[in-house]
Design an enzyme around this catalytic site. Structure first.
Site, PDB file in Angstrom:
ATOM      1  N   GLU A 250      -3.514   7.465  -3.850  1.00  0.00           N
ATOM      2  CA  GLU A 250      -3.407   6.127  -3.252  1.00  0.00           C
ATOM      3  C   GLU A 250      -3.100   5.102  -4.329  1.00  0.00           C
ATOM      4  O   GLU A 250      -3.742   5.085  -5.377  1.00  0.00           O
ATOM      5  CB  GLU A 250      -4.725   5.752  -2.571  1.00  0.00           C
TER       6      GLU A 250
ATOM      7  N   TYR B  89       0.859  -1.192   0.000  1.00  0.00           N
ATOM      8  CA  TYR B  89       0.000   0.000   0.000  1.00  0.00           C
ATOM      9  C   TYR B  89       0.890   1.235   0.000  1.00  0.00           C
ATOM     10  O   TYR B  89       1.848   1.321   0.779  1.00  0.00           O
ATOM     11  CB  TYR B  89      -0.902   0.017   1.241  1.00  0.00           C
TER      12      TYR B  89
END
Lengths: 291, 389
Positions: free
Chosen positions: B197, B109
């Site tokens: 993101e 991530y």
């Protein structure tokens, strides 16, 4: 009888567009010492009776201005803030809304690198007023009364509401400060609470918050160990549906944090009297402070 | 402002970040052709909507032939896609992204957002990619590494290496990782993003670092200097009335109740909603006319509120600062001339030029119930709306 501004504050206006002019006049009428306005290329002239300078530095040099109010459009605010700092202004009130977050990041970083001690209030705020002495910003002056209650708020019009309700009950204010609704602000709830706690002429404080972020929770923690004066509070957005954006960068509910219920619980735990209705701001403060 | 995944990947690519080879198509035939063109054994057909949760909602399908790609596309486009973020009606899928499949070795991530407490954007990275990152943040915060992003100099290579090592990348990948972080951070800063993101970022079996997904939000206040980003706005993804309000400089959010609200300032607008609910009513909307509203904007605000057939009464709650009460009053009168305000109207005014504002309303022939304070206003509007419905 106040924090940050009083009858000796000398103000320079940055941004004499229609809003800047209107409010410069309103401030002068209220009694604020508006000593200068800045408009590059028009130095030496007068706008509506205000002496005009080409730069903030020249205005400071000639008039001794120590505070500035910024009304320039959002794209010009980074420049205006740093110009004020480099000119030696001590208190800079940024009224403008819609400044890009990246510009405020740069402004605060650049101030730190300059070793500047200039305090910023805002951006996106109604300003600061010490009733009867000095009004800097866009708030309607007549609703205020000199007195001993401090007012801190993230919201503009909700600040006026709180002040109105206090004045209606005959409760005057020492200073009212609108800290602004953006994510990055120069003076936080905690900064303002510290100033009011240390001000011998403030007896009690009312604090207006809203959903989004964690500023109110942090303030509650600070209050628990640092504030001994009676406090009342209100959190706007108790009924806002989760996940809906309500127009402020700060007013975003994300996941479990930023909710009104969490903020209210944190404040109540710190001994703050929290008003359930925005119509009860004045009475809640009065009861908390025994007025 | 939000954009689609395929647009985010266009931006990433322009900043040197590797993304899967892909094609943007708008129908099943296009999806089939895209599979053939990509030439691999495996591809992914991904619905392009702004809402998250596409995978769980059935909007992402693995396919192994052109026919499968067509079928998957047809299935995805056959009905609005419902995810936990779309609301119960879902979102129609106009556009699909068909991408070559990647041979994934590991998932990570990576995110960037503004951290108010340090006053800087912060780059976050975690080895726990592909899962619910918010859960990781709550339960095992030590598994999310953070590096502040200084906009004056950008992310330094040592910071990128620290992140790369911290999430467990082997040293021979650190250079590639540094290039990835550098590109992402430059894109974030130069395009005025409020969120970026990459979830997941993957390392493939042959040692490539690829952004498998991309989500970007942009600061609305920075759009004026990013016309290329503004051009990516997809109005079909937004509520039409909210867009109309935004174009008029108003902030409007539609809600489920029957009492329309016209307020100045976001804080007072939220407080007005709280007040209505406390007094037994339900707000039909959030509407902030802003600090410097003109009478045309006020008239537009009335039109927008009255578009909602559920509205059985309108509460105007104004505390004038920049917005003078006279402007508001003129706006109400102008709106009443243009459109019949067919529901009860309760007005509560205070602030700048309040006496003149009240006079304008009194001298007009608009039917107005005046209120003396907020509690009075709430009681009157809840009663009036109750009687009208």
């Amino acid at each position: 009888m106040s924090i940050l501004v009083d009858r000796n504050t000398k103000l320079v206006i940055q941004g004499m567009g229609s809003a800047g002019r209107f409010h410069a006049n309103q401030m002068r009428e209220y009694g604020t010492q508006v000593v200068a306005a800045v408009r590059p290329g028009k130095g030496g002239q007068k706008i509506e009776g205000f002496p005009v300078f080409d730069s903030v530095a020249e205005a400071v040099e000639t008039t001794g201005a120590d505070a500035s109010a910024i009304y320039v459009p959002a794209g010009g605010c980074l420049d205006a803030i740093l110009e004020a700092a480099d000119a030696g202004i001590g208190l800079c009130i940024v009224i403008t809304e819609g400044i890009a977050a990246a510009d405020m990041v740069k402004a605060f970083q650049a101030l730190r690198r300059r070793g500047s001690e200039m305090r910023i209030i805002g951006p996106n705020c109604p300003g600061i007023i010490t009733p009867g002495e000095c009004k800097i910003g866009i708030m309607p002056g007549y609703i205020h009364q000199p007195g001993r209650v401090g007012v801190i708020s993230r919201s503009g019009t909700l600040t006026y509401e709180a002040v109105w309700q206090l004045s209606e009950r005959g409760i005057g204010q020492s200073t009212c400060i609108g800290i602004g609704g953006d994510q990055l602000i120069g003076t936080t709830h905690i900064d303002a609470l510290r100033l009011f706690q240390d001000d011998p002429d403030t007896d009690a404080v009312i604090m207006i918050g809203e959903i989004g972020g964690t500023a109110e929770e942090e303030a509650a923690e600070f209050i628990q160990s640092n504030v001994t004066k009676p406090l009342a509070a209100f959190i706007a957005g108790q009924t806002a549906p989760p996940g809906k954006r309500m127009g402020h960068a700060g007013a975003i509910i994300s996941g479990g944090s930023g909710k009104a219920a969490d903020k209210i619980a944190a404040l109540e735990k710190a001994g703050v009297a929290v008003a359930k209705s925005p119509a009860d701001l004045g009475v809640t403060l009065a009861e908390a402070a025994g007025l | 402002m939000k954009i689609h995944e395929y647009q985010a990947k266009q931006i990433l690519k322009a900043y040197g970040v590797a993304v899967p080879e892909g094609r943007v198509v708008d129908d099943p035939a296009g999806a089939g052709a895209a599979f053939t063109e990509l030439g691999g054994e495996l591809a992914v057909v991904k619905a392009q909507i702004h809402a998250g949760g596409r995978g769980k909602g059935g909007g992402v399908k693995l396919v192994r032939s052109a026919d499968e790609a067509k079928e998957a596309a047809a299935a995805i486009q056959s009905k609005p896609l419902i995810t936990h973020q779309t609301g119960p009606n879902g979102q129609p899928v106009k556009t699909l992204l068909v991408e070559a499949g990647s041979k994934i070795a590991n998932e990570y991530y990576v995110g960037i957002a503004l951290d108010r407490s340090v006053g800087l954007p912060v780059v976050m990275a975690s080895s726990e990619g592909g899962v619910e990152i918010e859960q990781v943040a709550q339960e095992t915060p030590e598994k999310i590494l953070k590096e502040p992003l200084d906009p004056m100099v950008g992310l330094m290579p040592y910071q990128a290496r620290r992140l790369a090592k911290g999430i467990g990348l082997r040293p021979e990948l650190w250079n590639k990782a540094t290039l990835f972080f550098h590109g992402l951070c430059r894109a974030y800063l130069e395009k005025d993003m409020s969120l970026a993101e990459i979830n997941p970022l993957v390392v493939t079996e042959d040692g490539e670092i690829i952004a498998l997904d991309g989500k970007m939000n942009f600061d609305g206040s920075g759009l004026y200097r990013n016309p290329d980003v503004s051009a990516m706005r997809d109005l079909d993804e937004e509520d039409a009335t909210e867009v109309e309000a935004g174009d008029a400089g108003l902030s409007y959010v539609n809600l489920d109740g029957n009492i329309g609200c016209l307020v100045n300032g976001a804080g007072l607008a939220m407080a007005t909603m709280d007040l209505i609910k406390l007094h037994g009513g339900e707000p039909a909307n959030f509407l902030d006319v802003g600090g410097g509203a003109t009478k045309e904007q006020v008239a537009t605000a009335f039109r927008i509120i009255l578009k909602d057939p559920a509205v059985k009464g309108i509460l105007v709650n104004i505390f004038g600062g920049i917005l003078r009460c006279t402007t508001l009053a003129e706006g109400i009168v102008a709106a009443a001339k243009e459109i019949a305000i067919s529901v009860p109207l309760v007005v509560r005014l205070e602030g700048t030029e309040v006496a003149d504002g009240r006079k304008i309303l009194e001298e007009s022939d608009v039917a107005i119930i005046t209120a003396t304070d907020m509690t009075d206003a709430a009681n009157k509007i809840v009663e009036a709306a109750g009687a009208a419905s």
